[in-house]
Design a protein around this motif. Structure first.
Motif, mmCIF file in Angstrom:
data_model
loop_
_atom_site.group_PDB
_atom_site.id
_atom_site.type_symbol
_atom_site.label_atom_id
_atom_site.label_comp_id
_atom_site.label_asym_id
_atom_site.label_seq_id
_atom_site.Cartn_x
_atom_site.Cartn_y
_atom_site.Cartn_z
ATOM 1 N N GLN A 1 9.085 1.965 9.933
ATOM 2 C CA GLN A 1 7.683 2.232 9.734
ATOM 3 C C GLN A 1 6.963 2.277 11.121
ATOM 4 O OE1 GLN A 1 5.957 2.937 7.093
ATOM 5 N NE2 GLN A 1 7.523 2.747 5.577
ATOM 6 N N SER A 2 5.898 1.334 11.447
ATOM 7 C CA SER A 2 5.286 1.707 12.801
ATOM 8 C C SER A 2 6.239 1.522 14.019
ATOM 9 C CB SER A 2 4.124 0.919 12.513
ATOM 10 O OG SER A 2 2.924 1.439 12.461
ATOM 11 N N PHE B 1 -5.145 -0.142 12.412
ATOM 12 C CA PHE B 1 -4.142 0.993 12.818
ATOM 13 C C PHE B 1 -4.479 2.179 12.039
ATOM 14 C CE2 PHE B 1 -1.330 1.864 9.176
ATOM 15 C CZ PHE B 1 -1.761 0.599 8.212
ATOM 16 N N TYR C 1 0.782 -1.217 0.135
ATOM 17 C CA TYR C 1 0.049 0.165 0.003
ATOM 18 C C TYR C 1 0.858 1.327 -0.123
ATOM 19 C CZ TYR C 1 0.574 1.214 5.108
ATOM 20 O OH TYR C 1 1.223 1.625 6.085
ATOM 21 N N ILE C 2 2.153 1.373 0.409
ATOM 22 C CA ILE C 2 3.189 2.188 0.188
ATOM 23 C C ILE C 2 3.837 1.627 -0.895
ATOM 24 C CG2 ILE C 2 4.986 3.440 1.136
ATOM 25 C CD1 ILE C 2 3.884 3.110 3.871
ATOM 26 N N GLU D 1 5.913 7.307 0.304
ATOM 27 C CA GLU D 1 4.708 7.442 1.337
ATOM 28 C C GLU D 1 4.160 8.782 1.044
ATOM 29 O OE1 GLU D 1 5.524 5.875 5.090
ATOM 30 O OE2 GLU D 1 3.389 6.407 5.691
ATOM 31 N N TYR E 1 -0.778 -4.535 16.195
ATOM 32 C CA TYR E 1 -2.178 -4.293 15.620
ATOM 33 C C TYR E 1 -3.268 -4.871 16.029
ATOM 34 C CZ TYR E 1 1.327 -2.640 11.934
ATOM 35 O OH TYR E 1 2.281 -1.783 11.453
ATOM 36 N N ASN F 1 -2.244 4.963 14.093
ATOM 37 C CA ASN F 1 -1.563 6.109 13.458
ATOM 38 C C ASN F 1 -2.236 7.634 13.871
ATOM 39 O OD1 ASN F 1 -0.533 4.421 11.805
ATOM 40 N ND2 ASN F 1 -1.222 5.246 9.933
ATOM 41 N N LYS G 1 6.923 4.251 16.094
ATOM 42 C CA LYS G 1 5.884 5.014 16.851
ATOM 43 C C LYS G 1 6.194 4.775 18.647
ATOM 44 C CE LYS G 1 2.170 4.105 13.826
ATOM 45 N NZ LYS G 1 1.002 2.958 13.509
ATOM 46 N N ASN H 1 -3.427 9.501 6.176
ATOM 47 C CA ASN H 1 -2.611 9.938 7.354
ATOM 48 C C ASN H 1 -2.920 11.545 7.537
ATOM 49 O OD1 ASN H 1 -2.137 7.539 8.247
ATOM 50 N ND2 ASN H 1 -0.059 7.611 7.674
ATOM 51 N N CYS I 1 8.695 7.100 10.021
ATOM 52 C CA CYS I 1 8.285 5.981 9.601
ATOM 53 C C CYS I 1 9.397 5.524 8.361
ATOM 54 C CB CYS I 1 7.145 6.093 8.825
ATOM 55 S SG CYS I 1 5.905 6.029 10.148
ATOM 56 N N GLY J 1 6.007 -3.449 12.155
ATOM 57 C CA GLY J 1 6.045 -2.402 11.194
ATOM 58 C C GLY J 1 5.936 -3.127 9.832
ATOM 59 N N VAL J 2 5.003 -2.231 8.728
ATOM 60 C CA VAL J 2 4.598 -2.869 7.710
ATOM 61 C C VAL J 2 5.790 -3.323 6.511
ATOM 62 C CG1 VAL J 2 2.428 -2.037 7.490
ATOM 63 C CG2 VAL J 2 4.103 -0.714 6.504
ATOM 64 N N TYR K 1 6.086 12.698 10.757
ATOM 65 C CA TYR K 1 5.450 11.200 11.144
ATOM 66 C C TYR K 1 5.926 10.405 10.072
ATOM 67 C CZ TYR K 1 2.466 7.121 11.259
ATOM 68 O OH TYR K 1 2.047 6.069 11.124
HETATM 69 N N1 GLU Z 1 3.959 4.851 7.583
HETATM 70 C C1 GLU Z 1 3.122 3.767 7.617
HETATM 71 C C2 GLU Z 1 1.735 4.353 7.857
HETATM 72 O O1 GLU Z 1 1.406 5.365 8.355
HETATM 73 C C3 GLU Z 1 3.197 2.993 8.920
HETATM 74 C C4 GLU Z 1 2.398 1.666 8.746
HETATM 75 C C5 GLU Z 1 2.833 0.624 9.888
HETATM 76 O O2 GLU Z 1 4.080 0.247 9.757
HETATM 77 O O3 GLU Z 1 1.933 0.213 10.479
HETATM 78 O O4 GLU Z 1 0.834 4.058 7.199
#
Ligand code: GLU
Length: 344
Positions: free
Chosen positions: A81-82, A114, A45-46, A177, A260, A133, A85, A184, A212, A277-278, A208
């Motif tokens: 990525q996530s 998420f 999706y990215i 992204e 998640y 997110n 966070k 987002n 990531c 992370g994704v 953000y």
């Molecule tokens: N940068 C990704 C987003 O905000 C992170 C997603 C992830 O790793 O869950 O969609």
């Protein structure tokens, strides 16, 4: 409600890992076991993430003495990525304190995806927890700094201290992204409409998105996890990155929200705080013992690395890391007494 136990002394009841050679052997077995799994799919999706090698697999354990155990592709770089966070949350709690971040961001699981917008609406605009997110964007917005450039520099510097080396942004991931993160941006605007973020939402999403896109490898993740396992001291550099109290708060959040929608199953099976992370990274923390870093980009339906989860579950059992596991002291005493009586 205020759970008023702040003056009660926090006791710590953890022990070390088994000897290093045992860790090496078990790490290899965990790697071989998990490496047989080919299910799951690389995230797309990215767009740029789809280019990852689905067979790549690295596994690393760093203990609180700074000893590194690793196997496989532990030096392949991928975007954090996530997982960022967790560490940005720790940096913000360190600066603003337990209560303020709890009030603004919260710690409860949403039970929803998420990147859910519905979760925000269902909770009066509250972002709920820093691992979804909405909560992560609200947390990044709290990062002290006069401008978003200051905030970004504090984030990059802080995450680099966790890793013990200067982390760089993966420009391709950042651009990919930035061009596709409409959701987002919508989340940040929604939070602004509820008065939950006080900075420009576009700037906050940019910081953000950069956090990531920081490039790490499985070894970095293990060092970062080991820092959270070691009361906030990076066991390789000796740098006190955050306090022990901040680590405790961060790990509690990871235990309930780190994987998640399957965070409950993860805690049930592995019994440790973790964050995925994704891009296929996974960090797991055994408090007082070690950090585990894994990279394998095929993900399950919830977005967690398949091989990463299996290898970590293996290590959790084999190394005795599950924080819920105990051996009955009573039965040891009874069997000792029985042995005395029988004269053996
Ligand atoms: N940068 C990704 C987003 O905000 C992170 C997603 C992830 O790793 O869950 O969609």
């Amino acid at each position: 409600m205020d759970i008023d136990v702040h003056d009660v002394e926090q006791r710590v009841g953890t022990g070390p890992l088994p000897p290093g050679t045992t860790v090496d052997e078990l790490l290899q077995l965990a790697y071989e076991h998990a490496g047989r799994h080919r299910e799951g799919a690389v995230a797309d999706y990215i767009p740029i993430l789809a280019a990852a090698d689905p067979e790549a697999f690295g596994l690393c354990v760093v203990d609180v003495d700074g000893v590194v155990h690793e196997h496989g592709d532990t030096r392949i770089r991928f975007s954090i990525q996530s997982i960022s966070k967790a560490f940005v949350y720790a940096l913000v709690v360190e600066q603003l304190g337990h209560q303020r971040v709890l009030d603004v961001v919260g710690v409860n699981n949403t039970g929803l995806a998420f990147n859910s917008v519905v979760a925000i609406e269902l909770n009066d605009g509250h972002p709920m927890n820093p691992m979804v997110n909405a909560g992560a964007i609200a947390t990044t917005a709290l990062m002290p700094g006069r401008s978003s450039a200051d905030q970004w520099s504090a984030v990059r510097n802080g995450l680099s201290r966790f890793a013990g080396r200067d982390l760089e942004i993966d420009d391709e991931v950042y651009r990919s992204e930035s061009g596709t993160n409409h959701r987002n941006r919508a989340i940040a605007q929604l939070l602004e409409s509820y008065g939950r973020i006080e900075r420009d939402p576009a700037d906050v999403v940019d910081v953000y998105t950069r956090q990531c896109a920081l490039a790490v490898d499985a070894r970095d993740l293990a060092v970062m996890g080991a820092t959270l396992a070691d009361g906030g001291v990076n066991p390789i550099t000796g740098d006190q990155v955050v306090s022990a109290e901040t680590c405790r708060d961060t790990l509690a959040v990871l235990a309930s929200n780190g994987l998640y929608e399957s965070s409950g199953e993860w805690l049930f099976e592995i019994g440790l705080p973790g964050k995925s992370g994704v891009a296929g990274g996974l960090v797991t923390v055994a408090p007082g013992k070690a950090g585990v870093g894994a990279y394998a980009p095929r993900l399950d339906a919830a977005g967690n690395s398949v091989r990463g989860q299996i290898a970590t579950a293996y290590l959790s059992r084999a190394l005795g890391l599950n924080i819920f596991a105990s051996a009955a002291r009573q039965s040891t005493r009874i069997s000792a007494t029985t042995a005395e009586r029988s004269g053996s």
